[in-house]
Scaffold this active site. Structure first.
Site, PDB file in Angstrom:
ATOM      1  N   SER A  36       0.826  -1.202   0.000  1.00 10.41           N
ATOM      2  CA  SER A  36       0.000   0.000   0.000  1.00 10.41           C
ATOM      3  C   SER A  36       0.863   1.256   0.000  1.00 10.41           C
ATOM      4  O   SER A  36       1.965   1.275   0.566  1.00 10.41           O
ATOM      5  CB  SER A  36      -0.905   0.002   1.227  1.00 10.41           C
ATOM      6  OG  SER A  36      -1.554   1.251   1.387  1.00 10.41           O
ATOM      7  N   GLN A  57       0.662  -0.489  -4.792  1.00 11.66           N
ATOM      8  CA  GLN A  57      -0.671   0.123  -4.861  1.00 11.66           C
ATOM      9  C   GLN A  57      -0.541   1.636  -4.759  1.00 11.66           C
ATOM     10  O   GLN A  57       0.196   2.156  -3.917  1.00 11.66           O
ATOM     11  CB  GLN A  57      -1.546  -0.421  -3.727  1.00 11.66           C
ATOM     12  CG  GLN A  57      -2.950   0.162  -3.670  1.00 11.66           C
ATOM     13  CD  GLN A  57      -3.008   1.435  -2.828  1.00 11.66           C
ATOM     14  OE1 GLN A  57      -2.181   1.658  -1.946  1.00 11.66           O
ATOM     15  NE2 GLN A  57      -3.977   2.280  -3.120  1.00 11.66           N
ATOM     16  N   TYR A  59      -2.242   5.476  -4.341  1.00  7.70           N
ATOM     17  CA  TYR A  59      -3.198   6.561  -4.114  1.00  7.70           C
ATOM     18  C   TYR A  59      -2.549   7.838  -4.620  1.00  7.70           C
ATOM     19  O   TYR A  59      -1.322   7.982  -4.586  1.00  7.70           O
ATOM     20  CB  TYR A  59      -3.495   6.734  -2.619  1.00  7.70           C
ATOM     21  CG  TYR A  59      -4.406   5.711  -2.004  1.00  7.70           C
ATOM     22  CD1 TYR A  59      -5.715   5.541  -2.444  1.00  7.70           C
ATOM     23  CD2 TYR A  59      -3.964   4.920  -0.938  1.00  7.70           C
ATOM     24  CE1 TYR A  59      -6.556   4.603  -1.857  1.00  7.70           C
ATOM     25  CE2 TYR A  59      -4.802   3.982  -0.346  1.00  7.70           C
ATOM     26  CZ  TYR A  59      -6.094   3.836  -0.820  1.00  7.70           C
ATOM     27  OH  TYR A  59      -6.920   2.912  -0.228  1.00  7.70           O
ATOM     28  N   THR A  85      -5.940   2.269  -7.030  1.00  5.86           N
ATOM     29  CA  THR A  85      -7.207   2.157  -6.298  1.00  5.86           C
ATOM     30  C   THR A  85      -8.116   3.320  -6.679  1.00  5.86           C
ATOM     31  O   THR A  85      -7.721   4.483  -6.581  1.00  5.86           O
ATOM     32  CB  THR A  85      -6.959   2.152  -4.780  1.00  5.86           C
ATOM     33  OG1 THR A  85      -6.166   1.009  -4.447  1.00  5.86           O
ATOM     34  CG2 THR A  85      -8.273   2.083  -4.019  1.00  5.86           C
ATOM     35  N   ARG A  94     -15.984   5.186   9.235  1.00  3.18           N
ATOM     36  CA  ARG A  94     -15.655   3.948   9.945  1.00  3.18           C
ATOM     37  C   ARG A  94     -15.980   4.114  11.428  1.00  3.18           C
ATOM     38  O   ARG A  94     -15.127   4.450  12.253  1.00  3.18           O
ATOM     39  CB  ARG A  94     -14.203   3.588   9.686  1.00  3.18           C
ATOM     40  CG  ARG A  94     -14.004   3.316   8.193  1.00  3.18           C
ATOM     41  CD  ARG A  94     -12.564   3.205   7.752  1.00  3.18           C
ATOM     42  NE  ARG A  94     -12.508   3.071   6.301  1.00  3.18           N
ATOM     43  CZ  ARG A  94     -11.393   3.030   5.601  1.00  3.18           C
ATOM     44  NH1 ARG A  94     -10.239   3.120   6.210  1.00  3.18           N
ATOM     45  NH2 ARG A  94     -11.443   2.917   4.280  1.00  3.18           N
ATOM     46  N   LYS A 183      -8.031  -1.309  -9.202  1.00  2.00           N
ATOM     47  CA  LYS A 183      -8.658  -1.932  -8.033  1.00  2.00           C
ATOM     48  C   LYS A 183      -9.818  -1.066  -7.515  1.00  2.00           C
ATOM     49  O   LYS A 183      -9.679   0.155  -7.406  1.00  2.00           O
ATOM     50  CB  LYS A 183      -7.621  -2.122  -6.923  1.00  2.00           C
ATOM     51  CG  LYS A 183      -8.165  -2.767  -5.648  1.00  2.00           C
ATOM     52  CD  LYS A 183      -7.047  -2.979  -4.644  1.00  2.00           C
ATOM     53  CE  LYS A 183      -7.542  -3.660  -3.383  1.00  2.00           C
ATOM     54  NZ  LYS A 183      -8.385  -2.781  -2.561  1.00  2.00           N
ATOM     55  N   HIS A 207     -13.517  -2.748  -0.990  1.00  2.00           N
ATOM     56  CA  HIS A 207     -12.582  -2.186  -0.004  1.00  2.00           C
ATOM     57  C   HIS A 207     -12.769  -2.846   1.364  1.00  2.00           C
ATOM     58  O   HIS A 207     -12.725  -2.189   2.407  1.00  2.00           O
ATOM     59  CB  HIS A 207     -12.763  -0.673   0.099  1.00  2.00           C
ATOM     60  CG  HIS A 207     -11.488   0.060   0.387  1.00  2.00           C
ATOM     61  ND1 HIS A 207     -10.780   0.737  -0.583  1.00  2.00           N
ATOM     62  CD2 HIS A 207     -10.772   0.221   1.530  1.00  2.00           C
ATOM     63  CE1 HIS A 207      -9.707   1.286  -0.045  1.00  2.00           C
ATOM     64  NE2 HIS A 207      -9.677   0.987   1.239  1.00  2.00           N
ATOM     65  N   ARG A 210     -15.308  -1.514   4.006  1.00  2.00           N
ATOM     66  CA  ARG A 210     -14.978  -0.393   4.894  1.00  2.00           C
ATOM     67  C   ARG A 210     -15.273   0.977   4.288  1.00  2.00           C
ATOM     68  O   ARG A 210     -15.032   2.000   4.925  1.00  2.00           O
ATOM     69  CB  ARG A 210     -13.482  -0.444   5.247  1.00  2.00           C
ATOM     70  CG  ARG A 210     -13.147  -1.457   6.315  1.00  2.00           C
ATOM     71  CD  ARG A 210     -11.692  -1.899   6.263  1.00  2.00           C
ATOM     72  NE  ARG A 210     -10.722  -0.830   6.086  1.00  2.00           N
ATOM     73  CZ  ARG A 210     -10.173  -0.131   7.080  1.00  2.00           C
ATOM     74  NH1 ARG A 210     -10.524  -0.364   8.329  1.00  2.00           N
ATOM     75  NH2 ARG A 210      -9.265   0.785   6.829  1.00  2.00           N
TER      76      ARG A 210
END
Length: 302
Positions: A36, A57, A59, A85, A94, A183, A207, A210
């Site tokens: 990540s 991954q 972001y 993502t 959350r 993703k 995800h 979440r």
């Protein structure tokens, strides 16, 4: 092994240098480790520790220029694929994290944090190792202007300021020279759009449940997407809700090439470090083999 380690943020909170430790175990299990963006261990260290292929991954936190730097580092370090993502324009609400104090421990005042001291004392070994590993971490794979790593508390604000759109795919393609995995696909329309954008693979994912409460399960979406993409030059992966080897086989039988697991190996990491991750993969591998025998299938392709 049709099971890939999903990108899980903040693994360093579970075990010292958790991302590197997990990568070593995942490689030995014959699988792929997906790192990540939002992790506390440098991507170079994770790749060096890995015994197998790694994916990175992405972001877009910090903006395009910051993302380009992360992409370049991953490319130079030998990451085999880039996983973009697309389902996090904002962080989900959350409520569990509010109730269990996770948000307070990150963003609260010292007075508020002291309320959780008795809980930490009961987990003395974790607390001492957490402090010895640097305590509340930064994100070294997100280097902001000025050369500083992004602070841990900036996640939600940065995600909201850097939502990804389909228009971002061309410049990401230009920056990354290798396979692109998209993703967070959760509809037939978005799956087809990912194929049109030239993605080599897509991950059907909610995800881990979440982000948006009450959203469809990934298996439901896989039932729709797999027939719609039959014959397309793309690999379909599935992520979310995989807790056993039988879950893996259900996804494969529905049309997935492989699945991603997150919580399953993260719990192993928190319980026993590298040995815990190894144990998690051993359990799933054994269940896959056992249930393949019951199904009468001598190979994964069948």
């Amino acid at each position: 092994m049709p099971v890939i380690a999903a990108p899980v943020g903040s693994l360093r909170n579970l075990w010292p240098h958790g991302e590197a430790v997990a990568a070593a175990a995942v490689g030995k299990a014959g699988s792929i480790c997906t790192l990540s963006t939002l992790t506390g261990t440098r991507l170079e260290e994770v790749k060096e520790a890995a015994n197998g292929p790694c994916w990175f991954q992405l972001y877009l936190v910090g903006g395009k220029d910051v993302a380009r730097k992360s992409i370049a580092r991953a490319q130079e370090s030998g990451y085999a694929a880039l996983v973009l993502t697309i389902d996090t324009p904002v962080a989900g609400r959350r409520l569990r994290d509010k109730r269990n104090g996770a948000e307070t421990l990150i963003n609260g005042t010292w007075t508020q944090k002291l309320l959780y001291l008795p809980m930490m004392v009961r987990h003395e070994r974790w607390f001492t190792s957490f402090c010895a590993d640097g305590g509340l971490m930064e994100f070294p794979n997100i280097v902001l202007d000025g050369g500083k790593a992004m602070p841990y508390a900036d996640i939600a604000q940065q995600l909201q300021a850097s939502a990804v759109t389909w228009d971002d795919i061309p410049w990401i393609r230009d920056a990354w020279h290798g396979p692109l995995v998209i993703k967070g696909v959760h509809s037939v329309e978005d799956a087809q759009r990912a194929v049109e954008c030239g993605a080599e693979a897509l991950v059907i994912s909610n995800h881990g449940g979440r982000q948006l409460d009450q959203v469809c399960s990934t298996l439901e979406v896989l039932h729709e997407v797999a027939p719609a993409l039959q014959g397309a030059n793309v690999e379909i992966l599935s992520d979310g809700g995989i807790r056993s080897g039988l879950d893996v086989l259900m996804a494969l039988a529905t049309g997935a090439k492989a699945v991603l697991i997150g919580r399953a190996y993260a719990y192993g990491l928190g319980a026993g470090g590298e040995a815990g991750v190894t144990k998690a993969f051993d359990i799933i591998r054994g269940e896959i083999a056992h249930n393949m025998r019951l199904l009468g299938c001598p190979s994964i392709t069948e």
